[in-house]
Design an enzyme around this catalytic site. Structure first.
Site: not given
Lengths: 379, 379
Positions: A262, A316
């Site tokens: 990320h 996710d």
């Protein structure tokens, strides 16, 4: 003629707005909504209360919450004619394109779609958030050849969506799991879709335009579309025993492992922590324990191999297993993200309107200058 | 807990991308597309050639231009069922909301809407640019209670639009004026809508999502919506003799004069120069000389009063008179801007895809930290 400037590619590290909604400490893996840890909210709150919190910067008391919930439930119903129009759509259309189109179309049945004062903007946000689940459920049933199930204003946001989608009473575990997913995905600083919404509203356009743009952004595989990618990967791995060779092969070929890494987090995404326990419980309850086992094994290998580079599971990774166990089809994963994030986007739109400055960066022109217009015969 | 950073509000002065398409020298009032002065293009080129120039970074030879024109004309027709669906829309819907919705809906009849390789993205851009005029004209005729006029692939982009809108042969002067408007509005650096398109495509979403977002941005009164505002102002001034008192009153009350001032230009927008002569000729030809006289008088007063502050006419100022004289209704002004800018947006989308980095700036969190989740009974 031109001066050279430093290009802030992707606007990495640029602070483009102030917010009072969510705080991310990527080093320590902390996410707060209005100062409250995300884990406290997922354990104690509801999606409706969380949206109230984000929009009003405080938790509601009982009567405020009840008023907000009633307002949202009153917005569950679709505008006249919408069910019929959805019934005309091609059945092979992709749900994110459908959702973007239908949210845009909601503006056409709004007598004052351009009204941007705080009260009007918030009312539009409630209207869209209230009926977006019906838009998704109605299209999904249409493509499966099933009748539309009208929304039930006695139900919570989460329960109503699952009820409309499946046409039957969802279990309490499912509703709570879905509600937690909605809480966890509601806001996350200036992610791309939220930023897109703020960019669009900064021309003083309107809530429909800004939310439509945000849905389009979220669709991309570098953003909300990533949770579909995780599920594809899990489906590609035959069994838990195959995880090691599959993942090591990908690492050696320098391929991206979906659901890891990320821009902001250099630690485990706190939302992934919450989703992990949810995914484990749901997977066990629904006979999908192997799916959770595969995920957990992937995480162990990734931690061993790549944690030193700050690559950890993101939101996710475990949301894929969670949505699968709730019974959602793959191409509804990103629309679920959108349903939740509508809460965050709307809060940011109202925040941007309260202290607006048009987003208008510069481009560095890198082409030629003083080029003559050559007549066609000389080209 | 948090560190304070400088906030780039509105991203003013931040260079967010490279481009080979348009160059703006705001101090000297110069605009070039791929190095060619905008005035040379408006005098010599066509919209179709200009779009080829922007997408390919060079002027086409005769056979390249003819191939591109044919490709675009082949895309004029609307997808099956679209005319009927437009015929179901509320007649009082606003055309920009309609255009945004319908461009989004075009994705539903594309068998591979998410294809993002250069060739596929360009083909989608041609498809959308080719049929967008029919979307606007079809809705406008629907709301006037008139039958749809099918596009004519023998006609240029400009001629075909005016033909579909009015159901009759446009004059050569009208077609050329409209074509010049299309050339002048096609691209303009990282304006808000172009930036929105680049932000959205940077998640690797898709051409439909990015263009839908851009249309939403353009709708705002701080962007494309401004040309409507100019017309409202011209309508408010009874006669040329009333201009002085009207404008001086606005200046004294520190109200914004629509069509003046620009974040980038501190000189007269070169597009305004081109549009001015066009507006004058059209106004004379169509019996609207007073409209041009009013505009010209406003410009004189503004120059006398505010040129020292770098406030000059921008592109919206004379495009209002031009569109009015072409016979366009007020709420079609911004859709005309969109038809043209689809060319620029699409070029930027393809440019962004060729060297992509996800736009993901930061927000500065300015709320409280470590807030406990207070149980309902204690609120």
């Amino acid at each position: 003629m031109s001066t050279t400037s430093t290009i802030a590619k992707g606007l990495d590290g640029i602070v483009a707005a102030e917010t009072e909604m969510s705080y991310i400490d990527g080093i320590n893996g902390i996410l707060e909504y209005v100062g409250i840890r995300i884990g406290d909210l997922s354990s104690n709150s509801t999606f409706e209360e969380t949206v109230f919190l984000l929009w009003n910067r405080r938790l509601p008391n009982a009567s405020e919450l009840s008023a907000f919930v009633n307002e949202l439930r009153a917005a569950y119903a679709l505008p006249e004619g919408m069910v019929e129009r959805i019934g005309q759509l091609p059945k092979d259309a992709l749900p994110m394109h459908v959702l973007r189109t239908l949210v845009s179309e909601l503006a056409l049945s709004d007598p004052n779609p351009n009204d941007n004062n705080t009260k009007a903007a918030q009312a539009k946000a409630v209207r869209i958030l209230g009926c977006a689940p019906a838009l998704v459920a109605c299209f999904d049933r249409h493509r499966r050849g099933l009748e539309f199930v009208a929304p039930d204003p006695q139900r919570s946001f989460a329960s109503n969506f699952l009820y409309m989608l499946n046409g039957s009473d969802p279990t309490e575990t499912m509703v709570r799991a879905f509600d937690i997913c909605m809480i966890l995905h509601a806001d996350h600083g200036l992610n791309n879709s939220t930023f897109a919404a703020r960019v669009i509203i900064s021309t003083l356009s309107d809530v429909y335009s800004a939310l439509t743009g945000a849905i389009g952004s979220l669709r991309g595989p570098l953003h909300g579309g990533a949770n579909e990618g995780v599920m594809h990967m899990l489906n590609e791995i035959p069994s838990v025993d195959d995880v090691e060779s599959y993942i090591m092969g990908k690492i050696q070929r320098k391929e991206k492992i979906m659901g890891f890494g990320h821009r902001i987090y250099k630690a485990k995404d706190p939302r992934a922590t919450d989703l992990q326990s949810l995914a484990r419980k749901l997977a066990e309850d629904t006979g999908n324990a192997d799916l959770y086992e595969k995920s957990s094994r992937i995480e162990q290998i990734m931690e061993r191999e790549l944690a030193h580079r700050g690559i950890y599971p993101n939101v996710d990774f475990y949301s894929a297993t969670t949505y699968f166990c709730i019974g959602l089809k793959l191409d509804l994963f990103t629309p679920m993200f959108a349903l939740s994030r509508l809460g965050g986007w709307s809060g940011h739109i109202i925040e941007q309107l309260s202290d607006n400055r048009l987003f208008r960066p510069k481009a560095q022109y890198v082409g030629p200058h003083d080029v003559p217009y050559t007549p066609m015969d000389n080209r």
